[in-house]
Scaffold this active site. Structure first.
Site, PDB file in Angstrom:
ATOM      1  N   ASP A 106      -4.967  -4.158  -2.641  1.00 46.73           N
ATOM      2  CA  ASP A 106      -3.994  -3.700  -1.653  1.00 46.73           C
ATOM      3  C   ASP A 106      -3.274  -4.871  -0.976  1.00 46.73           C
ATOM      4  OD1 ASP A 106      -2.953  -2.734   0.952  1.00 46.73           O
ATOM      5  OD2 ASP A 106      -3.981  -0.883   0.430  1.00 46.73           O
ATOM      6  N   SER A 113       0.839  -1.186   0.000  1.00 45.06           N
ATOM      7  CA  SER A 113       0.000   0.000   0.000  1.00 45.06           C
ATOM      8  C   SER A 113       0.885   1.250   0.000  1.00 45.06           C
ATOM      9  CB  SER A 113      -0.957  -0.044   1.193  1.00 45.06           C
ATOM     10  OG  SER A 113      -1.991   0.905   1.039  1.00 45.06           O
TER      11      SER A 113
END
Length: 299
Positions: free
Chosen positions: A152, A38
């Protein structure tokens, strides 16, 4: 021995990684490899490319109004923020085309949407790898990369210490942007409307008229708003995964940032997140000094 830096997920809280990197440098600590997921992947890649100054300048200059220009409220995109805005910023910073061209070994963690498996991106096109790793569900749309739809990396490995070891790190510093000082993950807010939660009536001009009108309506109850639900759900999930992984594969030094007041989407709050990163690295100076001395990286 190689020193690895594991930079965790956390959306806007991940700006704290910039502060950590600044403080590590001031203490004479220079990681050899970096793995991130992320925002940790984004900051880690930019640092490995030697472009951290440019990213920090952009992050600090981001305001609520500028951030809203990146929103894309069409549901067929799979997220509120269109990924092209992020890739454009990274291109303007001047990152190399491929992961192999970075100054230091780097790995981005993503999650395969079809299988739920952890994907390690350590070679190939750089910006698509970052874009895949930051696809926070409900915030950034998923990314199609190498024939797969990716989400993610924080959904599967929020603080990727294991990925650092895969890059050859013998010792690891891990940065967790999602630590909490208390037991409460969410509390009701008292604002009169949803629009006030993202900056007030002054932002009306940056939203479609119908959306702005709906957001401006007085709230009928004090229940959680959309981003409260997304942010808190991610916090619950990632903390469970982080603790489980840390129990079997602990880092040598863990830096916990307490940014519970910052939601994953508030990218315009970089200044306070960067300051928190500097604070936690400074507070851990004794542990870092010991680690550096053991590895011959500090006198």
């Amino acid at each position: 021995m190689s020193l690895g830096l594991a930079l965790g997920s956390g959306g806007a809280r991940g700006w704290c990684h910039i502060g950590v990197l600044r403080e590590l440098k001031s203490q004479g600590m220079e990681p050899d490899v970096v793995a991130g997921c992320s925002m940790g992947a984004l900051v880690g890649a930019v640092w490995a490319a030697g472009k951290l100054d440019a990213l920090e300048d952009w992050a600090r200059s981001l305001t609520k109004a500028r951030f809203l220009r990146y929103l894309d409220l069409r549901l067929d995109r799979g997220g509120l923020v269109e990924g092209s805005a992020i890739t454009q910023v990274l291109s303007e910073i001047g990152l190399p085309d491929r992961i192999e061209d970075l100054d230091r070994p780097f790995l981005a963690v993503a999650t395969d949407m079809a299988t739920g498996r952890e994907i390690w991106l350590k070679q190939g096109p750089l910006i698509p790898a970052i874009r895949a790793s930051i696809a926070i569900p409900g915030v950034f749309s998923p990314c199609q990369h190498d024939g797969r739809w990716l989400l993610d990396g924080g959904l599967i490995n929020p603080v990727p210490t294991s990925a650092c070891r895969a890059l050859g790190a013998a010792r690891t510093i891990a940065v967790n942007p999602n630590a909490k000082s208390g037991n409460t993950l969410w509390e009701p807010k008292e604002e009169d409307s949803y629009l006030s939660r993202i900056g007030g009536e002054g932002l009306r001009g940056y939203l479609p008229q119908g959306v702005a009108d709906w957001l401006s309506e007085p709230k009928q109850e004090s229940g959680p708003a959309y981003m409260d639900v997304v942010s808190t759900s991610i916090d619950i999930l990632t903390e469970f995964l982080r603790a489980s992984r840390a129990a079997v594969d602990p880092a040598d030094v863990v830096l916990d940032a307490d940014l519970s007041s910052v939601s994953v989407m508030e990218l315009f709050r970089a200044e306070e997140a960067i300051a928190e990163g500097q604070r936690i690295a400074s507070s851990a100076s004794d542990a870092l000094k010991t680690l550096g001395a053991e590895m011959g990286k500090r006198p």
